[in-house]
Design a protein around this motif. Structure first.
Motif, PDB file in Angstrom:
ATOM      1  N   ALA A 140      65.313  71.054  64.406  1.00  0.00           N
ATOM      2  CA  ALA A 140      64.925  69.646  64.291  1.00  0.00           C
ATOM      3  C   ALA A 140      65.917  68.753  65.014  1.00  0.00           C
ATOM      4  CB  ALA A 140      64.833  69.249  62.820  1.00  0.00           C
ATOM      5  N   GLU A 141      67.191  69.092  64.901  1.00  0.00           N
ATOM      6  CA  GLU A 141      68.225  68.289  65.555  1.00  0.00           C
ATOM      7  C   GLU A 141      68.135  68.399  67.070  1.00  0.00           C
ATOM      8  OE1 GLU A 141      72.771  68.985  65.555  1.00  0.00           O
ATOM      9  OE2 GLU A 141      72.357  67.721  63.817  1.00  0.00           O
ATOM     10  N   ARG A 142      67.872  69.615  67.563  1.00  0.00           N
ATOM     11  CA  ARG A 142      67.764  69.799  69.015  1.00  0.00           C
ATOM     12  C   ARG A 142      66.547  69.086  69.584  1.00  0.00           C
ATOM     13  NH1 ARG A 142      69.064  75.225  67.857  1.00  0.00           N
ATOM     14  NH2 ARG A 142      66.885  75.798  68.184  1.00  0.00           N
ATOM     15  N   LEU A 143      65.424  69.166  68.867  1.00  0.00           N
ATOM     16  CA  LEU A 143      64.190  68.548  69.355  1.00  0.00           C
ATOM     17  C   LEU A 143      64.081  67.082  68.964  1.00  0.00           C
ATOM     18  CD1 LEU A 143      61.636  71.408  68.548  1.00  0.00           C
ATOM     19  CD2 LEU A 143      62.771  70.930  70.719  1.00  0.00           C
ATOM     20  N   HIS A 144      64.998  66.624  68.104  1.00  0.00           N
ATOM     21  CA  HIS A 144      64.966  65.244  67.600  1.00  0.00           C
ATOM     22  C   HIS A 144      63.633  64.954  66.912  1.00  0.00           C
ATOM     23  CE1 HIS A 144      68.759  64.196  69.559  1.00  0.00           C
ATOM     24  NE2 HIS A 144      68.325  64.892  70.602  1.00  0.00           N
ATOM     25  N   ILE A 145      63.242  65.853  66.018  1.00  0.00           N
ATOM     26  CA  ILE A 145      61.983  65.717  65.284  1.00  0.00           C
ATOM     27  C   ILE A 145      62.272  65.775  63.791  1.00  0.00           C
ATOM     28  CG2 ILE A 145      59.736  66.751  64.783  1.00  0.00           C
ATOM     29  CD1 ILE A 145      59.710  67.844  67.606  1.00  0.00           C
ATOM     30  N   ASP A 146      61.755  64.821  63.072  1.00  0.00           N
ATOM     31  CA  ASP A 146      61.789  64.858  61.615  1.00  0.00           C
ATOM     32  C   ASP A 146      60.471  65.490  61.163  1.00  0.00           C
ATOM     33  OD1 ASP A 146      61.320  63.972  58.832  1.00  0.00           O
ATOM     34  OD2 ASP A 146      63.184  62.865  59.116  1.00  0.00           O
ATOM     35  N   PHE A 147      60.510  66.768  60.804  1.00  0.00           N
ATOM     36  CA  PHE A 147      59.275  67.511  60.544  1.00  0.00           C
ATOM     37  C   PHE A 147      58.505  66.964  59.351  1.00  0.00           C
ATOM     38  CE2 PHE A 147      61.549  70.800  63.043  1.00  0.00           C
ATOM     39  CZ  PHE A 147      60.587  70.998  64.016  1.00  0.00           C
ATOM     40  N   PHE A 148      59.206  66.468  58.344  1.00  0.00           N
ATOM     41  CA  PHE A 148      58.505  65.915  57.179  1.00  0.00           C
ATOM     42  C   PHE A 148      57.736  64.649  57.567  1.00  0.00           C
ATOM     43  CE2 PHE A 148      58.470  63.286  53.251  1.00  0.00           C
ATOM     44  CZ  PHE A 148      57.673  64.123  52.475  1.00  0.00           C
ATOM     45  N   LEU A 149      58.388  63.770  58.311  1.00  0.00           N
ATOM     46  CA  LEU A 149      57.715  62.557  58.781  1.00  0.00           C
ATOM     47  C   LEU A 149      56.564  62.916  59.710  1.00  0.00           C
ATOM     48  CD1 LEU A 149      57.572  59.489  58.958  1.00  0.00           C
ATOM     49  CD2 LEU A 149      59.302  59.561  60.750  1.00  0.00           C
ATOM     50  N   LEU A 150      56.772  63.908  60.568  1.00  0.00           N
ATOM     51  CA  LEU A 150      55.710  64.342  61.476  1.00  0.00           C
ATOM     52  C   LEU A 150      54.492  64.835  60.707  1.00  0.00           C
ATOM     53  CD1 LEU A 150      54.696  65.001  64.333  1.00  0.00           C
ATOM     54  CD2 LEU A 150      55.869  67.221  64.142  1.00  0.00           C
ATOM     55  N   ALA A 151      54.698  65.604  59.641  1.00  0.00           N
ATOM     56  CA  ALA A 151      53.582  66.118  58.841  1.00  0.00           C
ATOM     57  C   ALA A 151      52.791  64.970  58.215  1.00  0.00           C
ATOM     58  CB  ALA A 151      54.105  67.063  57.760  1.00  0.00           C
ATOM     59  N   LEU A 152      53.485  63.953  57.726  1.00  0.00           N
ATOM     60  CA  LEU A 152      52.804  62.795  57.137  1.00  0.00           C
ATOM     61  C   LEU A 152      51.977  62.055  58.175  1.00  0.00           C
ATOM     62  CD1 LEU A 152      55.703  61.397  54.914  1.00  0.00           C
ATOM     63  CD2 LEU A 152      53.705  62.681  54.144  1.00  0.00           C
ATOM     64  N   LEU A 153      52.516  61.885  59.368  1.00  0.00           N
ATOM     65  CA  LEU A 153      51.788  61.183  60.430  1.00  0.00           C
ATOM     66  C   LEU A 153      50.561  61.972  60.876  1.00  0.00           C
ATOM     67  CD1 LEU A 153      54.789  59.893  62.592  1.00  0.00           C
ATOM     68  CD2 LEU A 153      53.437  58.633  60.907  1.00  0.00           C
ATOM     69  N   MET A 154      50.683  63.284  60.923  1.00  0.00           N
ATOM     70  CA  MET A 154      49.535  64.106  61.296  1.00  0.00           C
ATOM     71  C   MET A 154      48.434  64.012  60.244  1.00  0.00           C
ATOM     72  SD  MET A 154      51.460  67.465  62.904  1.00  0.00           S
ATOM     73  CE  MET A 154      49.922  68.271  63.351  1.00  0.00           C
ATOM     74  N   ALA A 155      48.816  63.931  58.971  1.00  0.00           N
ATOM     75  CA  ALA A 155      47.829  63.759  57.910  1.00  0.00           C
ATOM     76  C   ALA A 155      47.101  62.429  58.062  1.00  0.00           C
ATOM     77  CB  ALA A 155      48.505  63.847  56.547  1.00  0.00           C
ATOM     78  N   LEU A 156      47.844  61.363  58.361  1.00  0.00           N
ATOM     79  CA  LEU A 156      47.221  60.053  58.582  1.00  0.00           C
ATOM     80  C   LEU A 156      46.321  60.068  59.809  1.00  0.00           C
ATOM     81  CD1 LEU A 156      50.209  57.649  57.811  1.00  0.00           C
ATOM     82  CD2 LEU A 156      48.153  57.991  56.435  1.00  0.00           C
TER      83      LEU A 156
END
Length: 384
Positions: free
Chosen positions: A24-40
């Motif tokens: 997550a740090e290397r890709l600069h991705i917050d996976f939990f936030l990403l999952a919520l956005l994908m649900a929306l």
């Protein structure tokens, strides 16, 4: 699972968690936030398909905007937070220049002059200011002692006032409220003294009468009157609110079912695919569906505030808190106006209503949150 097996697998689980954290740090991705956005995203496309009258091209166009938005989010997430701080003045000045350009040669549509056309691409510069303004104010305040002194508060209010006034002139009251809110939230989270807040409330209340008589357009005053009593003009200005309340109430607990709503399908509910899309969702999925959506929204906001708390510097904390709280205002204003609690000001429901520039701007904001979330720990600078 036995106690021995559990203890044996603990190092493996810890190692897997550490690998995911490093990824997550290397890709600069917050996976939990990403999952919520994908649900929306999924919810938004499903509701839009029904609200648009099963118009597949509209859904495909919205999906294209989402694809652009996700690409924008991942790109913005790679930008170092310190670079954002240093570029803040240029972003603010550039945004103001674009807003001035709108007043001079912007495109006019539906009685408003809000868009700029560059080749075959049309966009709203006001959406850019939703991010440029809080970034600029966070950069300004992060280099000063907090809570801010009076002269710094005045300077921030000036930074807020210029783009807000330009957007009101378009006219676009809804967006001007959101832009102003994004800047005010930075000021609030900077530790603004309560005496300043109390003074602002008094000034606002004292300004209501001159604002009503000398600053508001006739249609804006009518929207306020319609909110207070939509039955005064049930076939005119009150139509949208009355039909919206009807759709919301008819959904009951579990709704009528996907694509089974009558208010939008029979064209009783205007703008069902944009500003009033939550009414369509309420009718089809009922209270339970709306509560699910609100839960996801709340998790996004809480995650954003957690990112703010854990940020490595003042700039990141102020900016993340502003983006998260402004997202809350998006949701609150839209649902408030659709349910008749607030005047109709043309604020879409984030990530659910049909739109292009607004979605890309929102995801750019989430990209900033991810950049702040995955920022490596470092020695604090005087600006931090």
């Amino acid at each position: 699972m036995s106690r021995q097996d559990f203890l044996r697998r603990m190092p493996e689980a810890a190692s897997a968690f550490s690998r995911r954290a490093r990824l997550a740090e290397r890709l600069h991705i917050d996976f939990f936030l990403l999952a919520l956005l994908m649900a929306l995203t999924v919810i938004g496309l499903l509701v839009l398909y029904s609200a648009s009258g099963h118009n597949l091209p509209s859904v495909e166009k919205q999906a294209t905007f989402f694809a652009i938005a996700y690409a924008t989010m991942f790109t913005v997430a790679q930008i170092p937070v310190d670079f954002m701080r240093r570029m803040a003045p240029f972003a603010y000045v550039g945004g103001v220049i674009l807003l001035v350009a709108v007043t001079i040669f912007g495109n006019v549509a539906m009685g408003a002059q809000r868009w700029l056309q560059i080749g075959g691409f049309r966009f709203q510069p006001s959406e850019i200011m939703k991010l440029a303004l809080p970034i600029a104010i966070a950069a300004y305040l992060s280099g000063r002692f907090l809570p801010p002194r009076f002269k710094h508060v005045v300077a921030v209010l000036g930074l807020i006032g210029v783009p807000t006034a330009l957007i009101i002139e378009q006219p676009d009251l809804g967006t001007s409220i959101l832009v102003a809110t994004s800047g005010i939230m930075v000021l609030f989270f900077s530790g603004l003294l309560w005496r300043y807040i109390a003074a602002a409330v008094v000034i606002f209340l004292a300004s209501l009468w001159p604002i009503w008589h000398f600053m508001m357009h006739d249609y804006q005053r009518q929207r306020v009157l319609t909110m207070l009593d939509p039955t005064q003009d049930p076939l005119g200005t009150g139509w949208n609110i009355i039909q919206s309340k009807t759709a919301i109430g008819s959904g009951g607990l579990s709704g009528k079912g996907w694509m089974e709503g009558t208010q939008s399908r029979l064209d009783f509910l205007p703008e069902g695919h944009t500003d009033f899309i939550i009414a369509v969702m309420s009718e089809e999925f009922g209270l339970l569906g709306v509560l699910l959506l609100l839960t996801i929204y709340a998790m996004v906001i809480i995650r954003g505030l957690m990112i703010a708390v854990n940020s490595q510097n003042t700039f990141g904390r102020l900016l993340a808190a502003s983006i998260s709280s402004t997202f809350f205002v998006y949701v609150f204003v839209n649902m408030g106006m659709v349910s008749g609690m607030l005047p109709v000001v043309g604020v879409p429901l984030p990530l659910i209503s049909q739109g292009g520039t607004a979605i890309v701007a929102l995801f750019a904001g989430f990209g900033i949150l991810m950049a702040i979330s995955t920022e490596k720990k470092r020695v604090m600078t005087p600006q931090g």
